[in-house]
Design an enzyme around this catalytic site. Structure first.
Site, PDB file in Angstrom:
ATOM      1  N   ASN A 151      13.810  10.903  53.450  1.00 57.41           N
ATOM      2  CA  ASN A 151      14.102  10.941  52.012  1.00 57.41           C
ATOM      3  C   ASN A 151      15.261  10.065  51.550  1.00 57.41           C
ATOM      4  O   ASN A 151      15.298   9.677  50.390  1.00 57.41           O
ATOM      5  CB  ASN A 151      14.293  12.398  51.539  1.00 57.41           C
ATOM      6  CG  ASN A 151      15.406  13.112  52.239  1.00 57.41           C
ATOM      7  OD1 ASN A 151      15.838  12.706  53.318  1.00 57.41           O
ATOM      8  ND2 ASN A 151      15.896  14.176  51.646  1.00 57.41           N
ATOM      9  N   GLU A 247      21.691  18.560  60.532  1.00 58.44           N
ATOM     10  CA  GLU A 247      21.642  18.841  59.090  1.00 58.44           C
ATOM     11  C   GLU A 247      20.183  19.119  58.779  1.00 58.44           C
ATOM     12  O   GLU A 247      19.353  18.216  58.841  1.00 58.44           O
ATOM     13  CB  GLU A 247      22.154  17.647  58.272  1.00 58.44           C
ATOM     14  CG  GLU A 247      23.626  17.320  58.497  1.00 58.44           C
ATOM     15  CD  GLU A 247      24.590  18.383  57.994  1.00 58.44           C
ATOM     16  OE1 GLU A 247      24.140  19.351  57.339  1.00 58.44           O
ATOM     17  OE2 GLU A 247      25.789  18.259  58.284  1.00 58.44           O
ATOM     18  N   CYS A 281      17.306  17.764  50.509  1.00 57.47           N
ATOM     19  CA  CYS A 281      17.683  18.997  51.207  1.00 57.47           C
ATOM     20  C   CYS A 281      18.456  19.901  50.274  1.00 57.47           C
ATOM     21  O   CYS A 281      18.338  21.121  50.322  1.00 57.47           O
ATOM     22  CB  CYS A 281      18.513  18.666  52.437  1.00 57.47           C
ATOM     23  SG  CYS A 281      19.956  17.667  52.069  1.00 57.47           S
TER      24      CYS A 281
HETATM   25  P1  NAP Z   1      11.256  15.800  59.996  1.00 58.66           P
HETATM   26  O1  NAP Z   1       9.795  15.791  59.931  1.00 58.66           O
HETATM   27  O2  NAP Z   1      11.937  16.876  60.737  1.00 58.66           O
HETATM   28  O3  NAP Z   1      11.676  14.370  60.612  1.00 58.66           O
HETATM   29  C1  NAP Z   1      13.019  14.010  60.755  1.00 58.66           C
HETATM   30  C2  NAP Z   1      13.138  12.969  61.845  1.00 58.66           C
HETATM   31  O4  NAP Z   1      12.808  13.539  63.113  1.00 58.66           O
HETATM   32  C3  NAP Z   1      12.201  11.785  61.675  1.00 58.66           C
HETATM   33  O5  NAP Z   1      12.859  10.618  62.099  1.00 58.66           O
HETATM   34  C4  NAP Z   1      11.065  12.134  62.620  1.00 58.66           C
HETATM   35  O6  NAP Z   1      10.301  11.010  63.028  1.00 58.66           O
HETATM   36  C5  NAP Z   1      11.860  12.706  63.770  1.00 58.66           C
HETATM   37  N1  NAP Z   1      11.106  13.511  64.724  1.00 58.66           N
HETATM   38  C6  NAP Z   1       9.881  14.068  64.602  1.00 58.66           C
HETATM   39  N2  NAP Z   1       9.567  14.751  65.727  1.00 58.66           N
HETATM   40  C7  NAP Z   1      10.615  14.626  66.571  1.00 58.66           C
HETATM   41  C8  NAP Z   1      10.914  15.120  67.875  1.00 58.66           C
HETATM   42  N3  NAP Z   1      10.065  15.889  68.554  1.00 58.66           N
HETATM   43  N4  NAP Z   1      12.099  14.788  68.424  1.00 58.66           N
HETATM   44  C9  NAP Z   1      12.989  14.032  67.753  1.00 58.66           C
HETATM   45  N5  NAP Z   1      12.771  13.540  66.520  1.00 58.66           N
HETATM   46  C10 NAP Z   1      11.606  13.836  65.932  1.00 58.66           C
HETATM   47  O7  NAP Z   1      11.903  15.783  58.517  1.00 58.66           O
HETATM   48  P2  NAP Z   1      11.515  14.882  57.261  1.00 58.66           P
HETATM   49  O8  NAP Z   1      10.171  15.297  56.763  1.00 58.66           O
HETATM   50  O9  NAP Z   1      11.742  13.443  57.573  1.00 58.66           O
HETATM   51  O10 NAP Z   1      12.640  15.322  56.214  1.00 58.66           O
HETATM   52  C11 NAP Z   1      12.516  16.480  55.437  1.00 58.66           C
HETATM   53  C12 NAP Z   1      13.324  17.622  56.011  1.00 58.66           C
HETATM   54  O11 NAP Z   1      14.642  17.184  56.277  1.00 58.66           O
HETATM   55  C13 NAP Z   1      13.470  18.777  55.046  1.00 58.66           C
HETATM   56  O12 NAP Z   1      13.380  19.992  55.739  1.00 58.66           O
HETATM   57  C14 NAP Z   1      14.875  18.594  54.488  1.00 58.66           C
HETATM   58  O13 NAP Z   1      15.451  19.760  53.974  1.00 58.66           O
HETATM   59  C15 NAP Z   1      15.586  18.053  55.677  1.00 58.66           C
HETATM   60  N6  NAP Z   1      16.772  17.303  55.259  1.00 58.66           N
HETATM   61  C16 NAP Z   1      17.992  17.861  55.487  1.00 58.66           C
HETATM   62  C17 NAP Z   1      19.139  17.195  55.066  1.00 58.66           C
HETATM   63  C18 NAP Z   1      20.503  17.773  55.300  1.00 58.66           C
HETATM   64  O14 NAP Z   1      21.460  17.001  55.288  1.00 58.66           O
HETATM   65  N7  NAP Z   1      20.654  19.073  55.496  1.00 58.66           N
HETATM   66  C19 NAP Z   1      19.037  15.970  54.412  1.00 58.66           C
HETATM   67  C20 NAP Z   1      17.763  15.449  54.190  1.00 58.66           C
HETATM   68  C21 NAP Z   1      16.643  16.123  54.635  1.00 58.66           C
HETATM   69  P3  NAP Z   1       8.841  10.752  62.383  1.00 58.66           P
HETATM   70  O15 NAP Z   1       9.065  10.492  60.934  1.00 58.66           O
HETATM   71  O16 NAP Z   1       8.364   9.573  63.128  1.00 58.66           O
HETATM   72  O17 NAP Z   1       8.036  11.987  62.631  1.00 58.66           O
HETATM   73  O1  G3P Z   2      18.551  15.370  51.121  1.00 55.49           O
HETATM   74  C1  G3P Z   2      19.703  15.218  50.998  1.00 55.49           C
HETATM   75  C2  G3P Z   2      20.943  14.753  50.485  1.00 55.49           C
HETATM   76  O2  G3P Z   2      21.637  14.121  51.491  1.00 55.49           O
HETATM   77  C3  G3P Z   2      20.979  14.066  49.181  1.00 55.49           C
HETATM   78  O3  G3P Z   2      22.271  13.860  48.745  1.00 55.49           O
HETATM   79  O4  G3P Z   2      24.188  14.103  47.188  1.00 55.49           O
HETATM   80  O5  G3P Z   2      21.842  13.963  46.312  1.00 55.49           O
HETATM   81  O6  G3P Z   2      22.607  15.982  47.510  1.00 55.49           O
HETATM   82  P1  G3P Z   2      22.758  14.518  47.351  1.00 55.49           P
END
Ligand code: NAP
Ligand code: G3P
Length: 471
Positions: A151, A247, A281
């Site tokens: 994202n 995170e 997130c």
């Molecule tokens: P995701 O599906 O968990 O993927 C995140 C990363 O992990 C991608 O680079 C993905 O690669 C990789 N990945 C997938 N399987 C893996 C494995 N077995 N081992 C290691 N890495 C692996 O998450 P997303 O859909 O990209 O992002 C959305 C999620 O992220 C939401 O739940 C959101 O809340 C969370 N998020 C949290 C924060 C925070 O700071 N708290 C910020 C932003 C997003 P691929 O894309 O190649 O599968």
């Molecule tokens: O998804 C997450 C986050 O890092 C986005 O930043 O400052 O828009 O909450 P913010």
């Protein structure tokens, strides 16, 4: 069509198989990146290990001067990067440009903060040991693995990369598949900026195919991961390194406590819930309020939601197609399930492929999935409660604990409540958000472990090295 190679040891690696990156806006191929095999992935870690000591031995100012060339290139290539972000994650042009600028500012602020990471100097006097003088320096942990989500393909990458590299670590960076064009472009610009070979390596490939392989590499000293709870927990279970910052997801509540300024509260909640189509997130993912306030707030929210521009990122729409069909199906299922269970859709509930119209759902109860699960899309549930005590129960019952927001004129009561809410940060009279990036950013419970934010990120990529003089 974009076409990028992986970058390992400053060499551009071509692979037999490539990964197609799909533009969410139209679901056509936007470009391809390398799909690395196990041997190439291992080479990336070997290169990072081989380069680490020499990189750490450079003076801080030298490292900064090289990294600064990189941030200058990002600035020069701002428009090109924004176009790539638009093409692969469907962000509007203004959001994409803002993300590039935010990342450049993040880098510059990180470099400045790194200069302030001075050693601790301590004597043994307090414990009656008069003849000891210790210095405790912040030294690099070694080789890091950074994994970013789709994202914020530059910002959530750079917030891991800049602190790690400036403090003398080397990195293997695995971008999300949707985000790999941007991630590979970062690798290309790093080479152009003159980063020494092996300092920054980009590995691309599907997480489900190469994820376990990369997280179990023996060279890794620390991991910084942002993404979903499931993958975060998988990494905790199997990674070789135990030094892991996570995170993860959130279900950030907005608690509306009084009706003194509902117009203003509603505007803030809408930006919080719907910017980048709710794929943040820190998005507001549930509104919690009393029946009396909900009766007034819901029509105001509905009115504003109906005015949000829905469509293509090319037209700078506010609500754009979500990342892929699978995500759209999941968001849709949560909305339809809540309807079956008795919730009332006020506006939205319309879909064209992976474009979900902004949806407001009232009368969501704690028996419904929409009360607890993270849709990561443009849907906002309203949960009606009887009193403040019940609101704290509903908030704290969640497995997530990223952020929360409270809207009220009664600041004293808000502070009392904020202390009871089990999240990383509570925002009073403002939406939940990670920025400004100098603030510590953390989640509790399933929302993560460790702390980000410029100063904390520098701490997380270093350890103390103590030298004690006995005299
Ligand atoms: P995701 O599906 O968990 O993927 C995140 C990363 O992990 C991608 O680079 C993905 O690669 C990789 N990945 C997938 N399987 C893996 C494995 N077995 N081992 C290691 N890495 C692996 O998450 P997303 O859909 O990209 O992002 C959305 C999620 O992220 C939401 O739940 C959101 O809340 C969370 N998020 C949290 C924060 C925070 O700071 N708290 C910020 C932003 C997003 P691929 O894309 O190649 O599968
Ligand atoms: O998804 C997450 C986050 O890092 C986005 O930043 O400052 O828009 O909450 P913010």
């Amino acid at each position: 069509m974009y076409k990028f190679d992986a970058v390992i040891n400053n060499e551009f690696i071509k692979t037999e198989s490539q990964l197609e990156i799909i533009n969410p806006d139209g679901l056509l191929v936007a470009g391809t990146v390398a799909a690395l095999n196990a041997e190439q992935i291992n080479q990336a870690f070997q290169a990072a290990r081989a380069a680490q000591k020499a990189w750490e031995s450079e003076s801080l100012l030298k490292r900064i001067s090289i990294l600064k060339k990189w941030s200058n290139l990002l600035l020069e290539q701002k428009e090109a990067l924004a176009q790539i972000i638009m093409a692969e994650v469907g962000k509007s042009h203004s959001d994409a440009v803002n993300e590039v600028m935010r990342s450049v500012e993040y880098m510059d602020a990180t470099f400045e903060e790194a200069k302030r990471m001075q050693p601790l100097s301590l004597t043994g006097q307090d414990f009656g040991v008069a003849n000891k003088l210790g210095t405790f320096e912040h030294v690099a942990k070694g080789v890091g693995l950074a994994i970013s989500p789709f994202n914020f393909p530059i910002n959530l990458a750079m917030s891991k990369i800049a602190p790690a590299l400036v403090m003398g670590n080397t990195l293997v960076f695995k971008p999300a598949t949707a985000g790999s064009l941007t991630g590979s472009m970062l690798g290309k610009l790093a080479v152009e900026a003159g980063l020494p070979a092996g300092v920054f390596n980009v590995v691309t490939g599907r997480g489900r195919e190469i994820g376990d392989l990369i997280t179990q590499n023996k060279e890794i000293n620390f991991i910084n991961f942002t993404g979903s709870v499931d993958i975060g927990h998988r990494i905790l279970d199997i990674a070789t390194s135990k030094d892991i910052v996570l995170e993860l997801g959130g279900k950030d509540p907005a608690l509306v406590m009084d009706d003194s300024d509902l117009e203003k509260y509603a505007s803030e909640i809408i930006v919080g819930a719907f910017s980048y189509s709710g794929q943040r997130c820190t998005a507001v993912k549930r509104v919690i309020t009393t029946n009396a306030i909900a009766d007034k707030l819901v029509p105001i929210l509905a009115d504003k939601i109906k005015k949000l521009k829905v469509g293509s990122p090319k037209d700078n729409a506010f609500i754009t197609p979500v990342i892929d069909m699978k995500s759209a199906d999941f968001i849709w299922e949560l909305i339809q399930d809540s309807k079956k269970d008795g919730a009332k859709v006020i506006t939205g509930d319309k879909r064209e492929a992976n474009l979900i119209y902004p949806t407001l759902v009232d009368f969501v109860t704690t028996k419904m999935r929409l009360a607890w699960e993270e849709p990561f899309g443009p849907v906002l549930p309203i949960i009606r409660i009887d009193d403040l005590q019940q609101s704290i129960e509903v908030i704290n019952k969640s497995n997530f604990g990223l952020q929360a927001s409270i809207y009220t004129k009664d600041i004293a009561q808000a502070i009392h409540l904020a202390k009871k809410i089990e999240v990383g940060t509570v925002n009073i009279n403002g939406k939940s958000q990670r920025g400004p990036d100098s603030f510590p950013f953390l989640g509790v419970k399933d929302s993560g472990q460790g702390v980000q934010g410029i100063h904390e990120a520098l701490l997380s990529v270093t350890r103390y090295k103590g030298i004690v003089i006995n005299y």
